[in-house]
Scaffold this motif. Structure first.
Motif, PDB file in Angstrom:
ATOM      1  N   PHE A  22       0.835  -1.201   0.000  1.00  0.00           N
ATOM      2  CA  PHE A  22       0.000   0.000   0.000  1.00  0.00           C
ATOM      3  C   PHE A  22       0.871   1.252   0.000  1.00  0.00           C
ATOM      4  N   ALA A  23       1.901   1.254   0.849  1.00  0.00           N
ATOM      5  CA  ALA A  23       2.790   2.412   0.944  1.00  0.00           C
ATOM      6  C   ALA A  23       3.564   2.643  -0.348  1.00  0.00           C
ATOM      7  N   HIS A  24       3.962   1.569  -1.007  1.00  0.00           N
ATOM      8  CA  HIS A  24       4.773   1.676  -2.223  1.00  0.00           C
ATOM      9  C   HIS A  24       3.932   1.925  -3.476  1.00  0.00           C
ATOM     10  N   SER A  25       2.732   1.288  -3.558  1.00  0.00           N
ATOM     11  CA  SER A  25       1.989   1.282  -4.819  1.00  0.00           C
ATOM     12  C   SER A  25       0.757   2.174  -4.847  1.00  0.00           C
ATOM     13  N   VAL A  26       0.126   2.408  -3.688  1.00  0.00           N
ATOM     14  CA  VAL A  26      -1.114   3.176  -3.664  1.00  0.00           C
ATOM     15  C   VAL A  26      -0.869   4.648  -3.354  1.00  0.00           C
ATOM     16  N   LEU A  27      -0.174   4.929  -2.266  1.00  0.00           N
ATOM     17  CA  LEU A  27      -0.009   6.316  -1.823  1.00  0.00           C
ATOM     18  C   LEU A  27       0.609   7.236  -2.885  1.00  0.00           C
ATOM     19  N   PRO A  28       1.598   6.775  -3.670  1.00  0.00           N
ATOM     20  CA  PRO A  28       2.161   7.678  -4.688  1.00  0.00           C
ATOM     21  C   PRO A  28       1.163   8.069  -5.774  1.00  0.00           C
ATOM     22  N   LEU A  29       0.052   7.313  -5.912  1.00  0.00           N
ATOM     23  CA  LEU A  29      -0.936   7.592  -6.951  1.00  0.00           C
ATOM     24  C   LEU A  29      -1.993   8.596  -6.500  1.00  0.00           C
ATOM     25  N   ILE A  38       1.337  12.062   6.650  1.00  0.00           N
ATOM     26  CA  ILE A  38       0.935  10.650   6.775  1.00  0.00           C
ATOM     27  C   ILE A  38       1.756   9.968   7.867  1.00  0.00           C
ATOM     28  N   ASN A  39       1.078   9.341   8.805  1.00  0.00           N
ATOM     29  CA  ASN A  39       1.742   8.568   9.854  1.00  0.00           C
ATOM     30  C   ASN A  39       1.374   7.099   9.733  1.00  0.00           C
ATOM     31  N   VAL A  40       2.263   6.242  10.234  1.00  0.00           N
ATOM     32  CA  VAL A  40       2.087   4.789  10.154  1.00  0.00           C
ATOM     33  C   VAL A  40       1.946   4.226  11.568  1.00  0.00           C
ATOM     34  N   PHE A  44      -3.908   5.000  19.222  1.00  0.00           N
ATOM     35  CA  PHE A  44      -5.095   5.637  19.804  1.00  0.00           C
ATOM     36  C   PHE A  44      -5.693   4.666  20.824  1.00  0.00           C
ATOM     37  N   LYS A  45      -6.646   5.146  21.597  1.00  0.00           N
ATOM     38  CA  LYS A  45      -7.311   4.302  22.584  1.00  0.00           C
ATOM     39  C   LYS A  45      -8.788   4.186  22.234  1.00  0.00           C
ATOM     40  N   ASP A  46      -9.339   2.966  22.401  1.00  0.00           N
ATOM     41  CA  ASP A  46     -10.754   2.798  22.117  1.00  0.00           C
ATOM     42  C   ASP A  46     -11.592   3.288  23.291  1.00  0.00           C
ATOM     43  N   SER A  47     -12.915   3.115  23.203  1.00  0.00           N
ATOM     44  CA  SER A  47     -13.815   3.653  24.218  1.00  0.00           C
ATOM     45  C   SER A  47     -13.623   3.006  25.586  1.00  0.00           C
ATOM     46  N   ASN A  48     -12.951   1.838  25.609  1.00  0.00           N
ATOM     47  CA  ASN A  48     -12.667   1.174  26.884  1.00  0.00           C
ATOM     48  C   ASN A  48     -11.264   1.479  27.406  1.00  0.00           C
ATOM     49  N   GLY A  49     -10.573   2.381  26.711  1.00  0.00           N
ATOM     50  CA  GLY A  49      -9.220   2.733  27.128  1.00  0.00           C
ATOM     51  C   GLY A  49      -8.160   1.753  26.672  1.00  0.00           C
ATOM     52  N   LYS A  50      -8.530   0.806  25.777  1.00  0.00           N
ATOM     53  CA  LYS A  50      -7.579  -0.192  25.292  1.00  0.00           C
ATOM     54  C   LYS A  50      -6.686   0.424  24.217  1.00  0.00           C
ATOM     55  N   PRO A  51      -5.357   0.280  24.327  1.00  0.00           N
ATOM     56  CA  PRO A  51      -4.443   0.821  23.314  1.00  0.00           C
ATOM     57  C   PRO A  51      -4.652   0.131  21.963  1.00  0.00           C
ATOM     58  N   ARG A  52      -4.734   0.922  20.907  1.00  0.00           N
ATOM     59  CA  ARG A  52      -4.935   0.408  19.556  1.00  0.00           C
ATOM     60  C   ARG A  52      -3.942   1.082  18.614  1.00  0.00           C
ATOM     61  N   PHE A  53      -3.866   0.542  17.383  1.00  0.00           N
ATOM     62  CA  PHE A  53      -3.031   1.144  16.348  1.00  0.00           C
ATOM     63  C   PHE A  53      -3.783   1.109  15.028  1.00  0.00           C
ATOM     64  N   CYS A  54      -3.702   2.197  14.279  1.00  0.00           N
ATOM     65  CA  CYS A  54      -4.300   2.284  12.947  1.00  0.00           C
ATOM     66  C   CYS A  54      -3.181   2.219  11.907  1.00  0.00           C
ATOM     67  N   ASP A  55      -3.400   1.479  10.806  1.00  0.00           N
ATOM     68  CA  ASP A  55      -2.335   1.241   9.822  1.00  0.00           C
ATOM     69  C   ASP A  55      -1.731   2.538   9.282  1.00  0.00           C
ATOM     70  N   PHE A  56      -2.603   3.448   8.788  1.00  0.00           N
ATOM     71  CA  PHE A  56      -2.139   4.724   8.236  1.00  0.00           C
ATOM     72  C   PHE A  56      -3.141   5.821   8.615  1.00  0.00           C
ATOM     73  N   VAL A  57      -2.652   7.022   8.871  1.00  0.00           N
ATOM     74  CA  VAL A  57      -3.543   8.175   9.039  1.00  0.00           C
ATOM     75  C   VAL A  57      -2.990   9.359   8.256  1.00  0.00           C
ATOM     76  N   ILE A  58      -3.915  10.163   7.720  1.00  0.00           N
ATOM     77  CA  ILE A  58      -3.577  11.440   7.072  1.00  0.00           C
ATOM     78  C   ILE A  58      -4.207  12.536   7.927  1.00  0.00           C
ATOM     79  N   VAL A  64      -8.730  17.940   8.858  1.00  0.00           N
ATOM     80  CA  VAL A  64      -8.712  16.887   7.840  1.00  0.00           C
ATOM     81  C   VAL A  64      -8.087  15.651   8.479  1.00  0.00           C
ATOM     82  N   ARG A  65      -8.909  14.627   8.729  1.00  0.00           N
ATOM     83  CA  ARG A  65      -8.444  13.438   9.462  1.00  0.00           C
ATOM     84  C   ARG A  65      -8.995  12.190   8.784  1.00  0.00           C
ATOM     85  N   ILE A  66      -8.111  11.455   8.124  1.00  0.00           N
ATOM     86  CA  ILE A  66      -8.500  10.229   7.422  1.00  0.00           C
ATOM     87  C   ILE A  66      -7.682   9.067   7.981  1.00  0.00           C
ATOM     88  N   ALA A  67      -8.388   8.049   8.459  1.00  0.00           N
ATOM     89  CA  ALA A  67      -7.737   6.829   8.961  1.00  0.00           C
ATOM     90  C   ALA A  67      -7.887   5.736   7.911  1.00  0.00           C
TER      91      ALA A  67
END
Length: 317
Positions: A22-29, A38-40, A44-58, A64-67
């Motif tokens: 995705f990083a090599h083939s999609v984002l450059p297009l 863009i961060n990788v 973030f934390k869910d509604s229960n306070g559990k630590p989570r990670f999102c693949d990519f965010v803009i 302007v916030r796209i996950a």
């Protein structure tokens, strides 16, 4: 920041081969993308306070916030897709991102691999809309239409993943039943052929494919209107084939089951740029033949339709 500089900075953080693809083939297009935004593996934390990670965010100024999540059908490699608990966890994860102000896009691994341009178009149009909203501007009518089409396609992808999960589980169940039939037949081999025949006939219904899943078990064209928003295999007779080179998009319309102005008809659409992929399949000789089409069912002006982009989506019966 250039794409190469961004890759060097984040290469070690990619969670797997499809995120890397995705990083090599999609984002450059993506038109107008700013790699510095863009961060990788965004924490973030869910509604229960559990630590989570999102693949990519803009994340850009002006809210302007796209996950972006890159999803595989079977993350655990079990061949059975998500369990109920994993599905609930997946939904909670998405809800938490949305409630925190992120617009969430999800892409299937196979689309990242096979249709990077389409994935990039999703991101580009959404990014333009988010930026326009931040500047209190609007998209033009054509861009709104395309964004709605892509949103419907994204929903279809999620429905397809769910359908594939169902088919996979169905296949595993069928295989289990088949093995059981053979074992039962072997057990009763000295009890006569009648017992074996009964065992096989009772198990046989479990061995078919779900209706509408493939062209081996398609839905009748009359059922198209009842499955709008779903990816399905639909069969019926071709009534008319019409090619319009003087109309925007140069469409070829294949009317199945009935012809204009009958609103119950199913219309298969091939746009001009995709016509070459179908070769001689779209000639008038198709009229009178029974075909099976696979794709996402949509409704346009009260008529069911499927957009065809690849020859594999259209088969003669």
């Amino acid at each position: 920041m250039t794409h190469q500089d961004w890759l060097k900075k984040h290469e070690a953080a990619f969670g797997g081969q499809f995120e890397q693809l995705f990083a090599h083939s999609v984002l450059p297009l993506v038109p107008g993308i700013d790699f510095s935004t863009i961060n990788v593996q965004f924490p973030f934390k869910d509604s229960n306070g559990k630590p989570r990670f999102c693949d990519f965010v803009i994340e850009e100024d002006g809210d302007v916030r796209i996950a972006i999540e890159v999803d595989g059908y079977d993350k655990r490699g079990t061949g059975s897709g998500m369990s109920h608990a994993e599905f609930v966890d997946w939904q909670r994860r998405q809800s938490s991102l949305t409630s925190q102000g992120w617009f969430v896009l999800r892409f299937a691994n196979r689309d990242v691999r096979d249709q990077p341009g389409r994935c990039a178009e999703h991101i580009g149009l959404l990014l333009k809309r988010q930026r326009a909203k931040a500047r209190d501007e609007t998209l033009n009518a054509e861009e709104h239409r395309r964004l709605e089409t892509l949103a419907a396609a994204q929903k279809s992808e999620i429905d397809t993943l769910a359908r594939e999960t169902s088919i996979m589980k169905y296949s595993i169940t069928s295989l289990t039943v088949l093995v059981g039939v053979f074992m039962l037949a072997f057990f009763f081999k000295d009890s006569g052929s009648e017992a074996r025949a009964v065992a096989v006939s009772q198990a046989a219904p479990a061995l078919g494919a779900p209706s509408g899943a493939t062209c081996d078990s398609p839905l009748d064209w009359r059922a198209a209107s009842d499955n709008i928003g779903q990816v399905a295999a639909i069969t019926g007779p071709v009534i008319r084939v019409t090619q319009k080179d003087n109309v925007k998009g140069q469409p070829t319309w294949i009317e199945v089951g009935a012809a204009y102005p009958n609103s119950s008809r199913l219309v298969l659409i091939v746009w001009g740029p995709d016509r070459e992929a179908f070769g001689s399949q779209l000639s008038s000789t198709l009229e009178g033949k029974v075909v099976c089409a696979i794709g996402m069912l949509e409704r346009y002006k009260g008529v069911s339709q499927i957009e065809l982009k690849h020859a594999s989506q259209l088969q003669q019966r």
